[in-house]
Design an enzyme around this catalytic site. Structure first.
Site, mmCIF file in Angstrom:
data_model
loop_
_atom_site.group_PDB
_atom_site.id
_atom_site.type_symbol
_atom_site.label_atom_id
_atom_site.label_comp_id
_atom_site.label_asym_id
_atom_site.label_seq_id
_atom_site.Cartn_x
_atom_site.Cartn_y
_atom_site.Cartn_z
ATOM 1 N N ALA A 51 14.009 -29.871 6.269
ATOM 2 C CA ALA A 51 12.246 -30.493 6.619
ATOM 3 C C ALA A 51 10.979 -29.066 6.666
ATOM 4 C CB ALA A 51 12.707 -30.121 8.215
ATOM 5 N N GLY A 90 17.804 -30.205 5.960
ATOM 6 C CA GLY A 90 17.420 -32.010 5.371
ATOM 7 C C GLY A 90 17.205 -32.655 3.628
ATOM 8 N N GLU A 93 21.018 -33.527 4.530
ATOM 9 C CA GLU A 93 21.201 -34.239 4.769
ATOM 10 C C GLU A 93 20.454 -36.231 3.417
ATOM 11 O OE1 GLU A 93 21.270 -33.346 9.042
ATOM 12 O OE2 GLU A 93 19.733 -32.370 8.213
ATOM 13 N N GLU A 113 20.179 -24.963 8.491
ATOM 14 C CA GLU A 113 19.927 -25.103 9.867
ATOM 15 C C GLU A 113 20.428 -23.651 10.293
ATOM 16 O OE1 GLU A 113 20.523 -27.233 7.753
ATOM 17 O OE2 GLU A 113 19.687 -29.412 8.230
HETATM 18 C C1 LIG Z 1 15.772 -33.281 12.199
HETATM 19 C C2 LIG Z 1 15.624 -31.962 11.505
HETATM 20 C C3 LIG Z 1 16.193 -31.566 9.681
HETATM 21 C C4 LIG Z 1 16.879 -31.006 8.762
HETATM 22 C C5 LIG Z 1 16.497 -29.350 9.203
HETATM 23 C C6 LIG Z 1 16.069 -29.142 8.023
HETATM 24 O O1 LIG Z 1 15.744 -29.016 7.125
HETATM 25 S S1 LIG Z 1 15.134 -26.901 8.510
HETATM 26 C C7 LIG Z 1 15.328 -26.223 6.782
HETATM 27 C C8 LIG Z 1 16.149 -26.413 5.858
HETATM 28 N N1 LIG Z 1 16.061 -25.617 4.931
HETATM 29 C C9 LIG Z 1 16.042 -24.608 4.896
HETATM 30 O O2 LIG Z 1 16.488 -23.870 5.497
HETATM 31 C C10 LIG Z 1 15.107 -24.047 3.358
HETATM 32 C C11 LIG Z 1 14.556 -22.821 3.703
HETATM 33 N N2 LIG Z 1 13.882 -22.595 2.865
HETATM 34 C C12 LIG Z 1 14.345 -21.414 0.993
HETATM 35 O O3 LIG Z 1 15.598 -21.285 1.723
HETATM 36 C C13 LIG Z 1 13.871 -20.868 0.338
HETATM 37 O O4 LIG Z 1 11.981 -21.216 0.989
HETATM 38 C C14 LIG Z 1 13.778 -21.633 -0.623
HETATM 39 C C15 LIG Z 1 13.818 -23.233 -0.691
HETATM 40 C C16 LIG Z 1 15.304 -21.426 -0.770
HETATM 41 C C17 LIG Z 1 12.709 -21.519 -1.762
HETATM 42 O O5 LIG Z 1 13.057 -19.514 -2.137
HETATM 43 P P1 LIG Z 1 12.277 -19.511 -2.583
HETATM 44 O O6 LIG Z 1 12.196 -17.521 -3.126
HETATM 45 O O7 LIG Z 1 11.873 -20.125 -4.244
HETATM 46 O O8 LIG Z 1 10.253 -19.560 -2.429
HETATM 47 P P2 LIG Z 1 10.018 -18.636 -0.737
HETATM 48 O O9 LIG Z 1 11.530 -18.350 0.211
HETATM 49 O O10 LIG Z 1 9.079 -17.904 -0.755
HETATM 50 O O11 LIG Z 1 9.678 -20.009 -0.364
HETATM 51 C C18 LIG Z 1 8.253 -20.437 -1.024
HETATM 52 C C19 LIG Z 1 7.269 -21.701 0.224
HETATM 53 O O12 LIG Z 1 7.467 -22.811 0.575
HETATM 54 C C20 LIG Z 1 7.665 -21.704 1.931
HETATM 55 N N3 LIG Z 1 8.942 -22.670 2.537
HETATM 56 C C21 LIG Z 1 9.960 -22.701 1.807
HETATM 57 N N4 LIG Z 1 10.961 -23.681 2.523
HETATM 58 C C22 LIG Z 1 10.006 -24.074 4.168
HETATM 59 C C23 LIG Z 1 10.313 -25.303 4.544
HETATM 60 N N5 LIG Z 1 11.461 -25.405 4.687
HETATM 61 N N6 LIG Z 1 9.386 -25.098 5.572
HETATM 62 C C24 LIG Z 1 8.268 -24.625 5.587
HETATM 63 N N7 LIG Z 1 7.915 -24.055 4.564
HETATM 64 C C25 LIG Z 1 8.635 -23.590 3.543
HETATM 65 C C26 LIG Z 1 7.830 -20.122 2.497
HETATM 66 O O13 LIG Z 1 7.522 -19.818 3.460
HETATM 67 C C27 LIG Z 1 7.137 -19.649 0.846
HETATM 68 O O14 LIG Z 1 5.611 -19.909 1.355
HETATM 69 P P3 LIG Z 1 4.886 -18.941 1.907
HETATM 70 O O15 LIG Z 1 3.358 -19.751 2.623
HETATM 71 O O16 LIG Z 1 4.842 -18.034 0.921
HETATM 72 O O17 LIG Z 1 5.645 -18.499 3.015
#
Ligand SMILES: CC/C=C\CC(=O)SCCNC(=O)CCNC(=O)[C@H](O)C(C)(C)COP(=O)(O)OP(=O)(O)OC[C@H]1O[C@@H](n2cnc3c(N)ncnc32)[C@H](O)[C@@H]1OP(=O)(O)O
Length: 709
Positions: A51, A90, A93, A113
């Site tokens: 998400a 998500g 999921e 999460e």
């Molecule tokens: C009903 C509820 C259902 C679902 C709940 C969820 O899904 S909660 C979200 C679960 N997902 C996560 O926790 C994943 C979070 N992201 C990461 O672990 C890493 O970002 C990822 C995807 C492995 C990529 O890593 P990488 O090192 O390649 O890049 P970086 O972390 O620097 O991210 C790049 C930019 O993307 C933004 N970003 C990443 N994931 C999210 C996200 N889920 N939502 C919003 N934004 C996300 C991150 O902030 C970086 O942006 P920046 O502007 O540089 O901060």
């Protein structure tokens, strides 16, 4: 091709627009008689990162995830998830709602999460246990750990792993299953396989999660949701998942953890007052590095470098230290390699007594004893030995980086890299930008930190930098509380209840009480003019607590001597036990100084210790030693055991309310006018005067733009 429909989410995350796109396209595909099967894949070779966390702070818009996934699962055409690079949160999921899953061999999967203070509330807590069984689901959901495609295959989470093109493999699978019954593929239809001792499994997990993250709500809620999958039909389990999620979603803990997610990433986006920034300064390539000093810090740093693929030349001054350093480093590398099932890269490190061996390295990290004269002599020597463009870094924990730079022939190439013990484990790296450190030097140190798996935070050059400058005042409060009537175990218990991994006195014992003793001697706080029988409680114009000095004089140096603030079974023993001798020692001390002990509440312990941290954080911001409150918070979260679910001292202050923090500090300062650090900082007063604006606006209230970064 005419018989398939590819549906491509638009970005890494399941934003409202992406959910809308998927919902509409799946509905179209299910209706279109030409379409026999559906493959879901991501854009740019990334399936889905979950998400959009930024949307959590806004009003919900776009189609919700749960019905979207349900519609996919309930569909009458096979849907196959083609998982490239990642399926997280998500995203996983969504994949679990598909009838089949194909993953690329390098893909990572997980339900992180819990690390954001939430649970997988799009059916994840109900579908995963039905697929993998309870123990594996509990592990993945309560830890949030990412797993490899191979592990996912073993657990049955994916049906196939391919080294080739995952989308092509998914299409192949999709076409091969057209016409097969879909009911057995709908996870929500499955019964959850139950372990023999269900209660025992849950009890054990609850003990583990409570130990891992003191006071964190999400891991406990995750375990409860999985229990619902064990005990309830799918639809009621889903209700339970939703209820638990509602409680978490609005909690301060979820806000704090999501703040940490972005703050960690923001810390990498450093900027200097001269306009140099993370995105306009090129780091140098680092292939070879020198490490000087193979004590605890040097060993850990050498291990980090080798593990990151950097060849290391490790230097010691005496054969004996070199030998024990060599044995320790090799042991650490071997143990790590064994754990990962690979060969230890021992060939990447050489051990020597000769500084001359550093002549060709790209960068040197000095990790000798914390003594300015010694470090200066090392830096002067490095200037002579190293090639002119080699970077010289110091692992000092608080000394003046610019003073060190001044003895070299290359001040712009000198920077501080403050690692935290044990350096191969702890995630924090403070990068100390001296006034003459060049943008390229800062960029190289920050990038190297990231390559070593650290969270690098750029800080200014002041005594103690950010972390230890604040720590000193936190420790002072703890000592004053002992004078006033508290015991070490009472203070520690209050701090551990708050969420710190370890109370401050346990930390002090672990680090060794002699470290601070030496620092106080060097600062002139202890010297020949101090009466040994009746040491003064006021020094350098403020209250001073001689208790830790008195302990050191008794040879109570902490864990390593078997006695410190606590008692240990033996020198180096791990288990801290309250020591009746300390209790009598404190009573005698109070009697001698005419202090009448008072009852100290848990609230006072936490407020004085924690608010004084934030207060100094405000001063650090005013002094320009940190660029943003997020940087200070990340230093504390990753370097000082601050509970992540409380966001960091600055976030915590904002969450408690700046006006409350100000009022409590004023109260404690009135009670203790001789403790200047309880006096609220100017910036805190100004922010309260401006009606406590959100953290992103704090910078605008720093009058003198005085950045030292
Ligand atoms: C009903 C509820 C259902 C679902 C709940 C969820 O899904 S909660 C979200 C679960 N997902 C996560 O926790 C994943 C979070 N992201 C990461 O672990 C890493 O970002 C990822 C995807 C492995 C990529 O890593 P990488 O090192 O390649 O890049 P970086 O972390 O620097 O991210 C790049 C930019 O993307 C933004 N970003 C990443 N994931 C999210 C996200 N889920 N939502 C919003 N934004 C996300 C991150 O902030 C970086 O942006 P920046 O502007 O540089 O901060």
């Amino acid at each position: 091709c005419s018989d398939e429909l590819f549906i491509r989410p638009l970005s890494l995350v399941l934003s409202a627009a992406v959910r809308k796109g998927i919902t509409e396209a799946v509905a179209r595909a299910f209706k279109d008689t030409r379409v026999k099967a559906v493959v879901l894949c991501g854009e740019n070779g990334k399936f889905c990162g979950g998400a959009d966390i930024r949307e959590f702070a806004k009003a919900m818009s776009g189609p919700p995830l749960v019905p979207m996934i349900h519609a996919i699962e309930a569909g009458e055409k096979p849907v196959v998830a083609a998982i490239e690079e990642m399926a997280l949160g998500g995203g996983l999921e969504l994949a679990l709602g598909c009838h089949y899953r194909v993953a690329h061999a390098k893909a990572r999967l997980g339900l992180p999460e819990v690390t954001l203070g939430l649970l997988p509330a799009a059916g994840g807590t109900q579908r995963l246990p039905r697929l993998t069984g309870i123990p594996a689901a509990l592990d993945l959901i309560t830890t949030g750990r990412h797993i490899s495609a191979q592990e996912a295959l073993k657990l049955g989470i994916v049906d196939r792993v391919t080294e080739g093109n995952a989308v092509e493999a998914a299409v192949e699978l999709a076409l091969s299953v057209v016409g097969r019954p879909l009911a057995p593929r709908r996870l929500s239809n499955h019964a959850t396989p139950l372990p023999a001792d269900l209660d025992g499994v849950f009890e054990e997990v609850l003990v583990q999660v409570k130990r891992r993250a003191r006071g964190a709500m999400a891991p406990v809620a995750c375990a409860k949701a999985v229990r619902a999958a064990a005990e309830l039909p799918y639809s009621r389990g889903l209700e339970c998942e939703r209820e638990l999620m509602n409680t978490l979603f609005t909690s301060g803990q979820a806000r704090a953890l999501q703040y940490c997610f972005f703050a960690q990433r923001a810390a990498g986006k450093w900027s200097l007052p001269n306009g140099a920034r993370w995105d306009n300064s090129r780091p140098r390539a680092v292939h070879t590095a020198g490490v000087i000093g193979l004590g605890t810090m040097g060993r850990g740093i050498a291990v980090c470098l080798v593990k990151a693929g950097i060849s290391v030349v490790a230097v010691e001054t005496e054969e004996k230290q070199l030998d024990s350093g060599r044995r320790a480093v090799r042991g650490m590398l071997e143990r790590d390699a064994k754990r990962r099932g690979v060969t230890a890269p021992l060939h990447m490190i050489t051990f020597t007594l000769s500084m001359q061996q550093l002549r060709d390295v790209d960068l040197v990290i000095e990790a000798v004893f914390e003594d300015m004269a010694l470090k200066k002599s090392v830096f002067a020597e490095l200037s002579r030995v190293c090639r002119p463009n080699a970077l010289l870094c110091t692992n000092t924990s608080g000394l003046d980086v610019d003073e060190l730079a001044s003895v070299t022939d290359r001040p712009p190439l000198v920077v501080g890299m403050h690692f935290f013990a044990p350096a191969h484990v702890m995630k924090l790296l403070e990068v100390i930008c001296g006034p003459r450190s060049s943008p390229e030097t800062v960029a190289t140190a920050m990038t190297l930190g990231k390559r070593l798996g650290k969270v690098s935070v750029a800080v200014g050059n002041c005594p103690g930098f950010v972390g230890n400058r604040m720590l000193k005042l936190y420790l002072d409060q703890a000592h004053f509380l002992l004078e006033e009537g508290a015991s070490p175990e009472q203070v520690d218990q209050a701090l551990e209840e708050f969420g710190f991994a370890l109370g401050i006195f346990k930390v002090a014992d672990l680090s060794g009480l002699d470290i601070g003793w030496r620092v106080r001697k060097a600062a002139g706080l202890i010297g020949p003019d101090v009466d040994p029988k009746f040491p003064s409680r006021h020094r350098q114009g403020r209250r001073y607590c001689p208790l830790p000095d008195l302990l050191c004089e008794q040879g109570r140096l902490g864990q390593k001597s078997g006695r410190g603030w606590y008692l240990y079974d033996s020198a180096g023993g791990k288990e801290a036990r309250p020591d009746p001798a300390i209790s009598s020692f404190l009573q005698e001390y109070r009697l001698r100084y005419g202090i009448s002990a008072r009852r100290i509440t848990e609230q006072e312990v936490v407020e004085r210790c924690v608010f004084v941290l934030a207060n100094e954080g405000f001063r650090i911001l005013e002094d320009g030693m940190a660029a943003a409150p997020e940087d200070i918070d990340m230093v504390y979260v990753f370097g000082y055991g601050w509970p992540r679910h409380r966001g960091g001292p600055m976030f915590h202050a904002a969450q408690v309310g700046l006006a409350t923090v100000l009022q409590r500090l004023e109260f404690y300062h009135r009670q203790n006018p001789d403790i200047p650090h309880l006096q609220p900082s100017t910036l805190l007063r100004r922010l309260v005067g401006a009606r406590s604006p959100p953290m992103q606006q704090w910078k605008q209230h720093i009058r003198s733009i005085n950045s030292q970064l």
